[in-house]
Motif scaffolding. Structure first.
Motif, PDB file in Angstrom:
ATOM      1  N   PRO A  28      -4.666 -15.771  22.572  1.00 22.54           N
ATOM      2  CA  PRO A  28      -4.896 -15.030  23.819  1.00 22.54           C
ATOM      3  C   PRO A  28      -3.765 -15.194  24.837  1.00 22.54           C
ATOM      4  O   PRO A  28      -3.681 -14.442  25.801  1.00 22.54           O
ATOM      5  CB  PRO A  28      -6.203 -15.627  24.352  1.00 22.54           C
ATOM      6  N   ALA A  29      -2.879 -16.171  24.597  1.00 23.63           N
ATOM      7  CA  ALA A  29      -1.717 -16.328  25.475  1.00 23.63           C
ATOM      8  C   ALA A  29      -0.574 -15.426  25.023  1.00 23.63           C
ATOM      9  O   ALA A  29       0.403 -15.226  25.741  1.00 23.63           O
ATOM     10  CB  ALA A  29      -1.260 -17.785  25.473  1.00 23.63           C
ATOM     11  N   ASN A  30      -0.697 -14.908  23.798  1.00 24.76           N
ATOM     12  CA  ASN A  30       0.340 -14.051  23.245  1.00 24.76           C
ATOM     13  C   ASN A  30      -0.294 -13.174  22.167  1.00 24.76           C
ATOM     14  O   ASN A  30      -0.370 -13.564  20.998  1.00 24.76           O
ATOM     15  CB  ASN A  30       1.462 -14.926  22.648  1.00 24.76           C
ATOM     16  N   LYS A  31      -0.743 -12.002  22.606  1.00 29.06           N
ATOM     17  CA  LYS A  31      -1.588 -11.147  21.753  1.00 29.06           C
ATOM     18  C   LYS A  31      -0.993 -10.825  20.390  1.00 29.06           C
ATOM     19  O   LYS A  31      -1.717 -10.497  19.460  1.00 29.06           O
ATOM     20  CB  LYS A  31      -1.831  -9.806  22.465  1.00 29.06           C
ATOM     21  N   VAL A 314      -1.249 -21.016  36.342  1.00 26.89           N
ATOM     22  CA  VAL A 314      -1.877 -20.291  35.228  1.00 26.89           C
ATOM     23  C   VAL A 314      -0.791 -20.009  34.194  1.00 26.89           C
ATOM     24  O   VAL A 314       0.318 -19.603  34.551  1.00 26.89           O
ATOM     25  CB  VAL A 314      -2.471 -18.954  35.734  1.00 26.89           C
ATOM     26  N   GLY A 315      -1.110 -20.232  32.927  1.00 29.14           N
ATOM     27  CA  GLY A 315      -0.105 -19.962  31.895  1.00 29.14           C
ATOM     28  C   GLY A 315      -0.621 -20.311  30.516  1.00 29.14           C
ATOM     29  O   GLY A 315      -1.807 -20.586  30.326  1.00 29.14           O
ATOM     30  N   ASP A 316       0.309 -20.320  29.579  1.00 30.97           N
ATOM     31  CA  ASP A 316       0.003 -20.682  28.196  1.00 30.97           C
ATOM     32  C   ASP A 316      -0.481 -22.135  28.166  1.00 30.97           C
ATOM     33  O   ASP A 316       0.186 -23.027  28.707  1.00 30.97           O
ATOM     34  CB  ASP A 316       1.301 -20.512  27.379  1.00 30.97           C
ATOM     35  N   GLY A 317      -1.616 -22.359  27.526  1.00 31.10           N
ATOM     36  CA  GLY A 317      -2.174 -23.712  27.453  1.00 31.10           C
ATOM     37  C   GLY A 317      -1.250 -24.708  26.772  1.00 31.10           C
ATOM     38  O   GLY A 317      -1.409 -25.924  26.925  1.00 31.10           O
ATOM     39  N   PRO A 326      -5.394 -18.563  29.609  1.00 29.89           N
ATOM     40  CA  PRO A 326      -5.891 -17.180  29.636  1.00 29.89           C
ATOM     41  C   PRO A 326      -7.381 -17.112  29.308  1.00 29.89           C
ATOM     42  O   PRO A 326      -7.962 -18.100  28.860  1.00 29.89           O
ATOM     43  CB  PRO A 326      -5.086 -16.520  28.508  1.00 29.89           C
ATOM     44  N   CYS A 327      -7.978 -15.931  29.480  1.00 28.66           N
ATOM     45  CA  CYS A 327      -9.316 -15.687  28.933  1.00 28.66           C
ATOM     46  C   CYS A 327      -9.179 -15.753  27.402  1.00 28.66           C
ATOM     47  O   CYS A 327      -8.118 -15.435  26.851  1.00 28.66           O
ATOM     48  CB  CYS A 327      -9.817 -14.303  29.328  1.00 28.66           C
ATOM     49  N   GLY A 360       6.398 -11.994  33.898  1.00 29.47           N
ATOM     50  CA  GLY A 360       7.087 -12.684  32.785  1.00 29.47           C
ATOM     51  C   GLY A 360       6.247 -12.663  31.516  1.00 29.47           C
ATOM     52  O   GLY A 360       5.688 -11.631  31.134  1.00 29.47           O
ATOM     53  N   ASN A 361       6.140 -13.851  30.882  1.00 30.36           N
ATOM     54  CA  ASN A 361       5.394 -13.955  29.625  1.00 30.36           C
ATOM     55  C   ASN A 361       3.899 -13.708  29.779  1.00 30.36           C
ATOM     56  O   ASN A 361       3.199 -13.480  28.803  1.00 30.36           O
ATOM     57  CB  ASN A 361       5.576 -15.358  29.018  1.00 30.36           C
TER      58      ASN A 361
END
Ligand SMILES: NC(=O)C1=CN([C@@H]2O[C@H](COP(=O)(O)OP(=O)(O)OC[C@H]3O[C@@H](n4cnc5c(N)ncnc54)[C@H](OP(=O)(O)O)[C@@H]3O)[C@@H](O)[C@H]2O)C=CC1
Ligand SMILES: O=C(O)CCC(=O)C(=O)O
Length: 484
Positions: A28-31, A314-317, A326-327, A360-361
């Motif tokens: 979910p951080a990078n579909k 908030v960002g990539d875990g 993210p959700c 950004g990302n």
């Protein structure tokens, strides 16, 4: 981590589904990143898994509890060796931050150890008979084959807190994890495989909820079903299992209140509100979603809450600086957006956030800002329905009595907390709040594995999980009368 396709684990063997189809799990951080794939299994394969569990039952329940415990100790040790990999998979699959994922994996290990020890503890009581020459006692025995249906938000801890007690008390299990947490659950099963459980004792089958989950609920050879997830699905499972005379346990949603009294330590209350409400991106059934504040400190509390919420990263875990990920999925992302729009439509004031993050990302993932609504009233949808996202609703009250009444004005009753130094308020809160978890000067989330866990009202089926409470669900009692 290389992308991998995981098979089902049935009767001690890894087996691909005859369907030839797989379900892909994405990050979910990078579909566009596929974390792994699992089998889209068929009813025939479910029947096979249940058959294996049934076949393994007799020998497993006849082992000494300590022997069953040794398998759990072994699984715990292997999970400990693989903690980093399991936690990384979890963060990539459902988005929670890596420290949270590590904490959850460690918790799974501790649950296994806790229940391993249970194999050496009492399994009944001696009860005096009215016949002086007789000996009477009660003895706990397993229920049989247990179907385990779990959600994606705790993909390690929840399957383990259901499977470990089921196993130690002599049951065999078939796990159907949430599709969005199945790769992480498969990693746990790799450890179970290495622990060498006898074939058929632990089985893992993936696939859609309506085929494999519903199939477990309907299967006459599944003696009990334990479920955590949404209310609609849970109620349906309860009805299905109940109608065929099976045993069931449902843990479902929450709409948990945190009451902020005018005499509280405001700093501590703000920290607990943010941690309880927004950690895991608000995707815990125990997370705080209604913040009920006494009017005398409402503005002061709100100002401090907003100040601190603005600092949340908030960002990539996987990124060490991330506080909130993210959700967990596109579906969850859309649900949260829907509730934010609904809140605005119904007249709540957006005090913070409410937007999708695309800088950004972040544009590659399902990111939503920490969101705080002001002027929320109890008739609003966002004050009644479980959102399962990073959204807090601030509500103003005059007295603690009003606060408790407001807190109880929802269909759910899972967890509730109050921040106050006043002993009278604490005592009336403990007495009057309709919640299974009652927490004083502490956030609403935070479950301890050795204590009973479960809710009141629509949050559960009156059953309790974890600690010694698990014994009630996973065993049934024989009363034995012996006369020489
Ligand atoms: N209280 C809690 O701990 C949780 C509450 N929720 C709430 O539920 C909402 C939706 O989350 P979601 O994961 O979709 O929850 P669901 O209730 O849909 O899913 C939970 C589990 O049930 C399975 N399932 C789905 N449909 C059926 C069915 N018809 N019969 C039997 N099993 C089924 C799912 O499989 P599959 O994944 O394959 O669909 C999954 O393993 C969230 O927004 C949140 O409000 C969610 C997670 C945990
Ligand atoms: O708060 C916790 O640690 C567990 C919560 C939970 O069971 C859930 O969200 O499903």
């Amino acid at each position: 981590m290389s992308e991998k396709t995981f098979s089902n684990y049935i009767g001690g063997e890894w087996k691909a589904s005859a369907s030839g189809e797989v379900i892909q799990s994405t990050n979910p951080a990078n579909k566009t990143e596929v974390v792994g794939s699992v089998q889209k299994s068929t009813r025939d394969e479910l029947n096979e898994a249940v058959g294996q569990a049934k076949g393994a039952l007799k020998a497993w329940r006849k082992l000494a509890g300590a022997e069953r415990g040794n398998y759990l100790y072994q699984a715990a040790a292997i999970m400990e060796e693989n903690l980093e990999e399991i936690a990384t998979t979890m963060t990539k699959e459902m988005g929670k931050s890596l420290p949270e994922a590590k904490g959850e994996t460690m918790r799974g290990i501790q649950i296994l150890k806790y229940y391993a020890g249970e194999g050496m503890r009492s399994e009944g009581d001696v009860i005096p008979s009215t016949d002086a020459s007789a000996f009477m006692f009660s003895k706990r025995v397993p229920v049989g084959v247990v179907g385990v249906i779990t959600p994606w938000n705790f993909p390690v801890a929840i399957p383990i807190w259901k499977m470990a007690p089921a196993l130690i008390y002599g049951n065999t299990v078939v796990l159907k994890p949430a599709s969005e947490g199945s790769v992480t659950a498969a990693k746990v099963f790799e450890c179970f495989d290495k622990a060498g459980f006898p074939a058929g004792v632990v089985n893992f089958i993936t696939g859609s909820g309506s085929v494999i989950g519903q199939g477990l609920a309907e299967h006459n050879d599944v003696n009990a079903v334990t479920f955590t997830g949404s209310n609609n699905v849970g109620r349906n499972i309860g009805n299905t299992v109940g109608a065929r005379g099976g045993k069931y346990q449902l843990e479902m949603g929450g709409k948990n209140p945190i009451i902020i009294a005018e005499d509280c330590d405001i700093e501590a209350a703000v920290d607990a509100t943010l941690s309880g409400g927004l950690k895991s991106t608000g995707q815990k059934c125990t997370c705080s979603s209604r913040v009920i504040v006494q009017s005398a400190i409402y503005d002061q509390f709100k100002e401090r809450l907003l100040e601190k919420a603005k600092d949340i990263t908030v960002g990539d875990g996987m990124d060490g600086s991330t506080w909130m990920g993210p959700c967990a999925s596109e579906g969850q992302f859309n649900t949260v957006k829907h509730y934010i729009a609904k809140g605005q439509e119904e007249g709540a004031a957006l005090a913070l956030g409410g937007n999708v993050l695309t800088e950004g990302n972040l544009k590659d993932g399902y990111y939503i800002e920490p969101t705080i609504f002001d002027n929320v009233t109890t008739d609003m949808t966002i004050a009644q329905e479980e959102i399962f996202g990073p959204v807090l609703a601030l509500m103003k009250v005059e007295t603690i009595e009003d606060a408790i009444d407001l807190a109880n004005d929802v269909e759910f009753g899972l967890s509730a907390s109050i921040f106050t130094k006043n002993i009278d308020h604490i005592l009336s809160f403990i007495d009057d709040i309709e919640a299974g978890l009652v927490r004083i000067n502490s956030e609403t989330a935070g479950v301890e594995l050795q204590a009973p866990f479960g809710g009141m009202k629509a949050s559960s089926s009156y059953s309790r999980e974890q600690g010694q409470a698990a014994k009630e669900f996973f065993t049934t009692t024989k009363t034995v009368f012996i006369k020489g």
